[in-house]
Design an enzyme around this catalytic site. Structure first.
Site, PDB file in Angstrom:
ATOM      1  N   ARG A 138     -17.186  -4.541   1.257  1.00 47.54           N
ATOM      2  CA  ARG A 138     -17.504  -4.954   2.631  1.00 47.54           C
ATOM      3  C   ARG A 138     -19.009  -4.810   2.887  1.00 47.54           C
ATOM      4  NH1 ARG A 138     -12.762  -1.744   5.838  1.00 47.54           N
ATOM      5  NH2 ARG A 138     -13.086  -0.251   4.150  1.00 47.54           N
TER       6      ARG A 138
ATOM      7  N   GLY B 143     -25.516  -1.269   3.285  1.00 51.91           N
ATOM      8  CA  GLY B 143     -24.322  -2.105   3.420  1.00 51.91           C
ATOM      9  C   GLY B 143     -23.120  -1.229   3.668  1.00 51.91           C
TER      10      GLY B 143
ATOM     11  N   LYS C  13     -21.538  -2.593  10.601  1.00 54.28           N
ATOM     12  CA  LYS C  13     -20.652  -2.875  11.738  1.00 54.28           C
ATOM     13  C   LYS C  13     -20.883  -1.904  12.899  1.00 54.28           C
ATOM     14  CE  LYS C  13     -16.215  -0.735  10.960  1.00 54.28           C
ATOM     15  NZ  LYS C  13     -16.170   0.305  11.952  1.00 54.28           N
TER      16      LYS C  13
ATOM     17  N   PHE D 112     -30.981  10.238   3.112  1.00 55.40           N
ATOM     18  CA  PHE D 112     -30.992   8.931   3.791  1.00 55.40           C
ATOM     19  C   PHE D 112     -32.394   8.407   4.059  1.00 55.40           C
ATOM     20  CE2 PHE D 112     -26.654   7.606   4.281  1.00 55.40           C
ATOM     21  CZ  PHE D 112     -26.003   8.750   3.834  1.00 55.40           C
TER      22      PHE D 112
ATOM     23  N   ASN E  38     -23.959   7.555  12.722  1.00 59.68           N
ATOM     24  CA  ASN E  38     -24.166   6.424  11.808  1.00 59.68           C
ATOM     25  C   ASN E  38     -25.454   5.672  12.126  1.00 59.68           C
ATOM     26  OD1 ASN E  38     -21.999   6.931  10.262  1.00 59.68           O
ATOM     27  ND2 ASN E  38     -20.849   5.088  10.782  1.00 59.68           N
TER      28      ASN E  38
ATOM     29  N   CYS F 156     -19.308   0.461   7.198  1.00 52.70           N
ATOM     30  CA  CYS F 156     -19.593   1.231   8.415  1.00 52.70           C
ATOM     31  C   CYS F 156     -20.950   0.955   9.043  1.00 52.70           C
ATOM     32  CB  CYS F 156     -19.436   2.715   8.116  1.00 52.70           C
ATOM     33  SG  CYS F 156     -17.748   3.141   7.702  1.00 52.70           S
TER      34      CYS F 156
ATOM     35  N   LYS G   4       0.841  -1.212   0.000  1.00 53.39           N
ATOM     36  CA  LYS G   4       0.000   0.000   0.000  1.00 53.39           C
ATOM     37  C   LYS G   4       0.869   1.253   0.000  1.00 53.39           C
ATOM     38  CE  LYS G   4      -3.808  -2.327   2.325  1.00 53.39           C
ATOM     39  NZ  LYS G   4      -4.604  -2.485   3.527  1.00 53.39           N
TER      40      LYS G   4
HETATM   41  N1  LIG Z   1     -14.310   3.536   5.227  1.00 51.08           N
HETATM   42  C1  LIG Z   1     -15.040   4.595   5.589  1.00 51.08           C
HETATM   43  O1  LIG Z   1     -15.793   5.172   4.808  1.00 51.08           O
HETATM   44  C2  LIG Z   1     -14.940   5.127   6.992  1.00 51.08           C
HETATM   45  C3  LIG Z   1     -15.477   6.389   7.289  1.00 51.08           C
HETATM   46  C4  LIG Z   1     -15.403   6.868   8.598  1.00 51.08           C
HETATM   47  C5  LIG Z   1     -14.784   6.111   9.577  1.00 51.08           C
HETATM   48  N2  LIG Z   1     -14.259   4.887   9.265  1.00 51.08           N
HETATM   49  C6  LIG Z   1     -13.551   4.165  10.316  1.00 51.08           C
HETATM   50  O2  LIG Z   1     -12.143   4.423  10.125  1.00 51.08           O
HETATM   51  C7  LIG Z   1     -11.359   3.261  10.449  1.00 51.08           C
HETATM   52  C8  LIG Z   1     -10.536   2.851   9.235  1.00 51.08           C
HETATM   53  O3  LIG Z   1     -11.426   2.444   8.217  1.00 51.08           O
HETATM   54  P1  LIG Z   1     -10.922   2.138   6.736  1.00 51.08           P
HETATM   55  O4  LIG Z   1     -12.125   1.879   5.933  1.00 51.08           O
HETATM   56  O5  LIG Z   1      -9.958   3.183   6.326  1.00 51.08           O
HETATM   57  O6  LIG Z   1     -10.108   0.772   6.973  1.00 51.08           O
HETATM   58  P2  LIG Z   1      -9.167   0.034   5.956  1.00 51.08           P
HETATM   59  O7  LIG Z   1      -9.266  -1.405   6.277  1.00 51.08           O
HETATM   60  O8  LIG Z   1      -9.415   0.516   4.568  1.00 51.08           O
HETATM   61  O9  LIG Z   1      -7.698   0.565   6.352  1.00 51.08           O
HETATM   62  C9  LIG Z   1      -7.077   0.289   7.562  1.00 51.08           C
HETATM   63  C10 LIG Z   1      -5.568   0.305   7.334  1.00 51.08           C
HETATM   64  O10 LIG Z   1      -4.902   0.206   8.584  1.00 51.08           O
HETATM   65  C11 LIG Z   1      -3.702  -0.512   8.373  1.00 51.08           C
HETATM   66  N3  LIG Z   1      -3.149  -0.936   9.666  1.00 51.08           N
HETATM   67  C12 LIG Z   1      -3.436  -2.033  10.404  1.00 51.08           C
HETATM   68  N4  LIG Z   1      -2.693  -2.021  11.524  1.00 51.08           N
HETATM   69  C13 LIG Z   1      -1.939  -0.901  11.506  1.00 51.08           C
HETATM   70  C14 LIG Z   1      -0.983  -0.329  12.387  1.00 51.08           C
HETATM   71  N5  LIG Z   1      -0.652  -0.888  13.539  1.00 51.08           N
HETATM   72  N6  LIG Z   1      -0.402   0.839  12.042  1.00 51.08           N
HETATM   73  C15 LIG Z   1      -0.726   1.463  10.888  1.00 51.08           C
HETATM   74  N7  LIG Z   1      -1.619   0.959  10.015  1.00 51.08           N
HETATM   75  C16 LIG Z   1      -2.217  -0.211  10.322  1.00 51.08           C
HETATM   76  C17 LIG Z   1      -4.125  -1.617   7.432  1.00 51.08           C
HETATM   77  O11 LIG Z   1      -3.020  -2.195   6.758  1.00 51.08           O
HETATM   78  C18 LIG Z   1      -5.056  -0.861   6.496  1.00 51.08           C
HETATM   79  O12 LIG Z   1      -4.358  -0.364   5.379  1.00 51.08           O
HETATM   80  C19 LIG Z   1     -12.369   2.218  10.919  1.00 51.08           C
HETATM   81  O13 LIG Z   1     -12.479   2.292  12.304  1.00 51.08           O
HETATM   82  C20 LIG Z   1     -13.672   2.660  10.262  1.00 51.08           C
HETATM   83  O14 LIG Z   1     -14.797   2.233  10.975  1.00 51.08           O
HETATM   84  C21 LIG Z   1     -14.306   4.386   7.997  1.00 51.08           C
HETATM   85  O1  LIG Z   2     -31.021   6.843   1.517  1.00 48.36           O
HETATM   86  C1  LIG Z   2     -30.134   5.966   1.540  1.00 48.36           C
HETATM   87  C2  LIG Z   2     -28.766   6.254   1.719  1.00 48.36           C
HETATM   88  C3  LIG Z   2     -27.855   5.208   1.745  1.00 48.36           C
HETATM   89  N1  LIG Z   2     -28.274   3.919   1.583  1.00 48.36           N
HETATM   90  C4  LIG Z   2     -27.295   2.825   1.653  1.00 48.36           C
HETATM   91  O2  LIG Z   2     -26.579   2.951   2.864  1.00 48.36           O
HETATM   92  C5  LIG Z   2     -25.260   2.420   2.723  1.00 48.36           C
HETATM   93  C6  LIG Z   2     -24.225   3.409   3.205  1.00 48.36           C
HETATM   94  O3  LIG Z   2     -24.190   4.505   2.319  1.00 48.36           O
HETATM   95  P1  LIG Z   2     -23.330   5.825   2.598  1.00 48.36           P
HETATM   96  O4  LIG Z   2     -23.682   6.356   3.916  1.00 48.36           O
HETATM   97  O5  LIG Z   2     -23.510   6.700   1.445  1.00 48.36           O
HETATM   98  O6  LIG Z   2     -21.844   5.232   2.533  1.00 48.36           O
HETATM   99  P2  LIG Z   2     -20.639   5.022   3.568  1.00 48.36           P
HETATM  100  O7  LIG Z   2     -19.409   5.258   2.772  1.00 48.36           O
HETATM  101  O8  LIG Z   2     -20.803   3.712   4.230  1.00 48.36           O
HETATM  102  O9  LIG Z   2     -20.730   6.206   4.644  1.00 48.36           O
HETATM  103  C7  LIG Z   2     -21.346   6.072   5.917  1.00 48.36           C
HETATM  104  O10 LIG Z   2     -20.476   5.475   6.844  1.00 48.36           O
HETATM  105  C8  LIG Z   2     -19.222   6.198   7.023  1.00 48.36           C
HETATM  106  C9  LIG Z   2     -18.346   5.350   7.926  1.00 48.36           C
HETATM  107  O11 LIG Z   2     -18.620   5.499   9.271  1.00 48.36           O
HETATM  108  C10 LIG Z   2     -19.544   7.570   7.602  1.00 48.36           C
HETATM  109  O12 LIG Z   2     -18.324   8.261   7.829  1.00 48.36           O
HETATM  110  C11 LIG Z   2     -20.443   8.309   6.630  1.00 48.36           C
HETATM  111  O13 LIG Z   2     -20.779   9.579   7.186  1.00 48.36           O
HETATM  112  C12 LIG Z   2     -21.709   7.484   6.401  1.00 48.36           C
HETATM  113  O14 LIG Z   2     -22.538   8.114   5.437  1.00 48.36           O
HETATM  114  C13 LIG Z   2     -25.130   2.049   1.240  1.00 48.36           C
HETATM  115  O15 LIG Z   2     -25.373   0.672   1.095  1.00 48.36           O
HETATM  116  C14 LIG Z   2     -26.228   2.857   0.571  1.00 48.36           C
HETATM  117  O16 LIG Z   2     -26.686   2.267  -0.622  1.00 48.36           O
HETATM  118  C15 LIG Z   2     -29.618   3.634   1.406  1.00 48.36           C
HETATM  119  O17 LIG Z   2     -30.001   2.469   1.284  1.00 48.36           O
HETATM  120  N2  LIG Z   2     -30.517   4.672   1.387  1.00 48.36           N
END
Ligand SMILES: NC(=O)c1ccc[n+]([C@@H]2O[C@H](COP(=O)([O-])OP(=O)(O)OC[C@H]3O[C@@H](n4cnc5c(N)ncnc54)[C@H](O)[C@@H]3O)[C@@H](O)[C@H]2O)c1
Ligand SMILES: O=c1ccn([C@@H]2O[C@H](COP(=O)(O)OP(=O)(O)O[C@H]3O[C@H](CO)[C@@H](O)[C@H](O)[C@H]3O)[C@@H](O)[C@H]2O)c(=O)[nH]1
Length: 467
Positions: free
Chosen positions: A334, A263, A269, A255, A214, A266, A35
């Protein structure tokens, strides 16, 4: 300008790093050298593909190339950061609780290698109290005599719109019980954003805020999904209800889109994690528990519509699934509902033809589902799999390419059945489809394709509502 280190080069770490690099100096640390290489190659313009798909991310990394680099060398990562963001994964464990092992590992690495005072902020979504745990781990493992403050800074970006979400956030929530550290974080964000967006608070409130946001968004979706199922059974159109309700500014239209269920990495979970947390603290979050139940029920409700058409044995049937990512414009699979539906079809003997606008989504599908090899075919063109051997088309996500179906091409299908998992087809198109011999199934919009059973409603009211 501050020196910042981000732990975790994932869907949060890389976009956040690229955004911070507009005004700060950023090091992204990840133990995964593949990465790190991918990020540095993009920054140095040696490559134009990253290990994750996010619109605008490559351009932003290259724009801010002077201020950002990635490393898998922990000493380099902790050379002299003023603020460290932990953005590692917190996947669910078998009990539905957030697994803190990556957060704790990051805390230990910081403790053992940091040489200067700094603030550590947790960006990962974590059970309230985790910042205190991180602080304890750091204090117990600290090698050098430095002051480390620990707080929370949850992330609200959504995949597919991450860069825009980061650039124009509704608010930036952060918490730290150490006022000096909180002030430093305020300065850091003031460099990037206006004061109005800043939302400082206590550490634990900040951690709760992330789950609350969320869970409330997921609840809006499940709420509408429950009503969608009612709409189907009485001949109402949930889309119209969504608009009618959402135009009340107290409620808001966002929303409220009924779908085959939410799905992604986030909502599923995080709703599970906070519901489980509430149970552990003997403060059950009944509304969130119902949100989760309704979400599972909605996906089954949608799959059942396919089974009702063909019966439970789908051997010899061929389906198209357009959109395999959990939402449009992501390669992230996911907890993807279209993946869940595709698997159900394959488990019942069908062959599935899959198309997604994001090539990485198809690659991830193969990597994650090799046990289904031979039961699916991937396609890079939207209509190339349409043939007379196809029995039905499932719309998996809300990409605009799936909103305007080419009926002329689809008419060749032997099974003229459309399953709209995201309710994205408009009424006129649905009527055209029906006129061309198709059936149309959705979540709460089936009435567009059928006569409203007025007599059924009248006799129901007469029987149940009149003494
Ligand atoms: N994906 C989203 O849209 C989103 C949005 C808001 C919050 N979050 C939260 O943010 C966090 C990260 O989510 P993500 O989707 O980026 O995860 P991700 O799985 O895409 O990335 C996590 C990264 O952390 C790395 N990692 C593992 N152990 C490590 C360590 N000790 N030091 C440094 N790096 C390490 C992994 O190799 C991986 O690249 C989660 O808690 C998630 O719930 C995710
Ligand atoms: O009216 C709606 C809006 C969304 N979805 C579904 O909900 C899921 C999540 O969508 P979205 O929220 O757009 O995507 P994420 O990237 O998962 O973002 C959510 O989860 C993130 C991780 O915590 C937060 O940071 C964001 O604010 C929050 O929107 C998807 O399957 C969408 O298709 C619906 O079914 N109906």
């Amino acid at each position: 300008m501050a020196n910042v280190t981000i732990f975790g080069a994932g869907y949060v770490g890389v976009p956040t790093g690229a955004h911070f690099a507009r005004t700060h100096t950023v090091t992204v640390y990840d133990p995964d050298a593949r990465k790190v290489q991918s990020i540095n190659d993009v920054i140095e313009k040696k490559s134009d593909s990253l290990h994750i798909h996010e619109k605008g991310l490559i351009e932003l990394l290259q724009e801010n190339h002077e201020n950002i680099h990635a490393t898998s060398d922990i000493l380099e990562a902790l050379e002299d950061p003023e603020i460290i963001f932990i953005a590692v994964g917190t996947p669910p464990n078998e009990k539905g609780r957030a697994n803190l092992k990556y957060v704790c590992a990051a805390a230990e690495q910081i403790a053992k290698n940091i040489k200067n005072d700094c603030v550590v902020l947790n960006k990962s979504t974590v059970p309230p109290g985790t910042a205190y745990l991180v602080k304890e781990i750091i204090e117990n493992n600290r090698v050098n005599d430095v002051k480390i403050s620990v707080g929370s800074c949850p992330e609200f970006l959504a995949e597919g719109t991450a860069i825009e979400d980061l650039r124009t956030p509704d608010r930036i929530v952060y918490g730290c019980d150490d006022q000096d550290a909180l002030d430093r974080v305020t300065d850091f964000f003031l460099y990037l954003h206006g004061k109005a967006t800043l939302c400082p608070m206590s550490t634990v409130s900040s951690e709760v805020t992330k789950y609350a946001a969320n869970a409330l968004l997921a609840t809006k979706i499940s709420f509408m999904n429950s009503l969608a199922m009612l709409c189907d059974s009485i001949g109402a159109n949930v889309r119209e209800v969504q608009d009618g309700v959402g135009k009340d500014t107290r409620i808001g239209r966002k929303f409220l889109n009924a779908s085959m269920g939410y799905g992604g990495s986030c909502f599923p979970k995080d709703t599970m994690a906070i519901a489980e947390y509430g149970q552990l603290f003997k403060s059950p979050l009944e509304i969130i528990e119902s949100t989760i139940k309704v979400n599972d029920k909605t996906t089954n409700y949608f799959t059942e519509k396919i089974i009702e058409t063909f019966g439970s044995d789908l051997s010899g049937k061929n389906f198209i699934v357009w959109g395999i990512g959990f939402k449009a414009r992501t390669d992230d699979l996911r907890e993807s509902k279209p993946v869940q539906v595709a698997k159900e079809l394959m488990d019942r003997g069908a062959h599935v033809h899959i198309y997604d606008t994001v090539a990485g989504a198809l690659t991830n599908f193969v990597n994650e589902n090799n046990c289904y090899e031979g039961k699916f075919t991937l396609h890079h063109e939207q209509y190339e799999m349409v043939s007379e051997a196809i029995d039905g088309l499932v719309i998996g996500n809300e990409h605009e390419k799936f909103r305007n179906l080419n009926i002329k091409i689809l008419k060749i299908m032997r099974g003229k059945h459309i399953y709209d998992g995201k309710n994205i087809l408009n009424n006129r198109l649905i009527k055209d489809l029906i006129a061309s011999g198709f059936t149309y199934k959705s979540i709460g919009k089936d009435s567009v394709a059928s006569e409203i059973e007025k007599n059924k409603l009248i006799s129901f009211l007469k029987n149940e509502y009149m003494d």
